[in-house]
Design an enzyme around this catalytic site. Structure first.
Site, PDB file in Angstrom:
ATOM      1  N   GLY A   1      80.739  74.798  73.972  1.00 53.59           N
ATOM      2  CA  GLY A   1      79.762  75.346  73.030  1.00 53.59           C
ATOM      3  C   GLY A   1      80.157  76.625  72.327  1.00 53.59           C
ATOM      4  N   LYS A   2      81.459  76.899  72.181  1.00 49.34           N
ATOM      5  CA  LYS A   2      81.884  78.130  71.506  1.00 49.34           C
ATOM      6  C   LYS A   2      81.432  78.171  70.053  1.00 49.34           C
ATOM      7  CE  LYS A   2      86.193  77.582  72.194  1.00 49.34           C
ATOM      8  NZ  LYS A   2      85.967  76.241  72.788  1.00 49.34           N
ATOM      9  N   THR A   3      81.594  77.048  69.345  1.00 51.03           N
ATOM     10  CA  THR A   3      81.195  77.017  67.939  1.00 51.03           C
ATOM     11  C   THR A   3      79.691  77.186  67.794  1.00 51.03           C
ATOM     12  OG1 THR A   3      83.074  75.575  67.409  1.00 51.03           O
ATOM     13  CG2 THR A   3      81.291  75.674  65.809  1.00 51.03           C
TER      14      THR A   3
ATOM     15  N   GLU B   1      86.882  77.152  63.888  1.00 48.74           N
ATOM     16  CA  GLU B   1      87.990  76.313  64.344  1.00 48.74           C
ATOM     17  C   GLU B   1      88.503  75.465  63.180  1.00 48.74           C
ATOM     18  OE1 GLU B   1      88.502  74.372  68.664  1.00 48.74           O
ATOM     19  OE2 GLU B   1      86.963  73.439  67.447  1.00 48.74           O
TER      20      GLU B   1
END
Length: 350
Positions: free
Chosen positions: A22-24, A45
């Site tokens: 869930g970084k984005t 990304e």
């Protein structure tokens, strides 16, 4: 007489870690401005670059080892293809890193009111170090290709903040990967465990470098001689070992770092000393990492907004970099152009 105007400051934070946690989403939940009105720029990304060229790199990276295991490719052919794929994964990061580094003039320890905050989805270390090491440990990447990849890691300008996100709950991690259903992406539990271990060890490696470089090379060489050979029997221990948090002012044991996996007879003399060229490469790796301010961020049980809020709350504690107003204006244009050309996020400039 008027006092000289203070140069503006830039705070840059790389959000990194295993894929699929869930970084984005956290990046999207970050506000567009600080409470003081400073813009928060977001670098996403480069998925468009990876997937929309002649080859879908994500699909190819997962299919190539399967083709080798099925006999369609020799080990040598597979190694060459994987090295090419991994280099192309890294290219967008290296391109933007070069432009960004030219704008970082020097480090200051703390800045409560930066002129700009830059949030980036992954550092070049992901594509150059962490994913190749993971593939190597899984038997999908040769040692010589891994060494070749490490050489490409760029020098880091002062003021780099690296936040490594982790999600220890493997079931939740797998569920998140499956729910986003990206073509060619698989929730291979063995790969996820290995990748999580590599990222945890990356944090330890950076902390080791913080206290070792540039003046403790002899001490590092003595510690190296005490490392055991990294045989197959140590692989499971590397992946599954607990990694308790160690005070940042205490030097990390070398066997907790990524360097331990390079204690291979192919790289050493009979007494365990690194051959000269590999000593240069591994010491060079440490010197490239030693200026990074690293933290481990466990996002278990947190919503993406809570994660974003936690990052913003600690922003005043992060390192900042001196810049010029012209540099910051150019940086904003660079972010817009990069996101438009490389990324799938629509209108992602801030």
């Amino acid at each position: 007489m008027a006092l000289p105007r203070r140069p503006p400051t830039l705070t840059r934070v790389y959000l990194d870690g295993p894929f699929g946690i869930g970084k984005t989403s956290i990046l999207n939940a970050m506000p567009d401005h600080t409470p003081d009105g400073a813009p928060i720029l977001k670098v996403y990304e480069p998925m468009k670059y990876w997937r929309c060229q002649s080859t879908d790199l994500v699909v190819a990276a997962n299919e190539t080892p399967e083709r080798r295991r099925g006999g369609a490719l020799s080990r040598f052919q597979s190694d060459m293809i994987m090295a090419s794929i991994q280099a192309r994964f890294a290219d967008p990061y290296l391109l933007f890193h070069e432009r960004l580094s030219s704008k970082c003039r020097g480090k200051i320890e703390i800045c409560d009111t930066p002129a700009i905050i830059l949030m980036l989805d992954r550092h070049p270390v992901a594509a150059i170090l962490c994913f190749p090491i993971t593939r190597y440990l899984l038997g999908e990447y040769s040692l010589e290709m891994l060494i070749s990849s490490i050489i490409r890691l760029p020098l880091e300008s002062p003021g780099c903040n690296l936040t490594v996100t982790i999600l220890p709950d493997e079931k939740e991690h797998v569920n998140r990967i499956c729910s986003r259903d990206r073509p060619g992406e698989t929730a291979d539990r063995n790969m996820l465990r290995t990748l999580n271990a590599v990222y945890a060890s990356l944090v330890d490696t950076v902390k080791y470098a913080n206290l070792t470089c540039p003046y403790e090379k002899e001490s590092w060489e003595m510690e190296w001689l005490g490392l055991p050979w990294f045989e197959e029997s140590l692989l499971e221990e590397f992946i599954s070992r607990p990694r308790p948090v160690i005070c940042s002012r205490t030097r990390m044991p070398l066997d907790r770092t990524l360097l331990a996996i390079f204690k291979r007879k192919e790289l050493c003399s009979e007494n365990g000393e690194l051959l000269t060229q590999y000593s240069w490469i591994l010491w060079g790796l440490l010197t490239k990492l030693h200026t990074i301010n690293v933290e481990l961020f466990d996002i278990s049980g947190m919503s993406r907004r809570e994660c974003a809020s936690a990052i913003m709350h600690t922003m005043p504690e992060r390192l900042s970099t001196l810049a010029s107003w012209n540099d910051l204006c150019e940086l904003e244009d660079d972010v817009i152009s990069y996101n438009k050309g490389m990324c799938n996020e629509v209108g992602a400039s801030r």
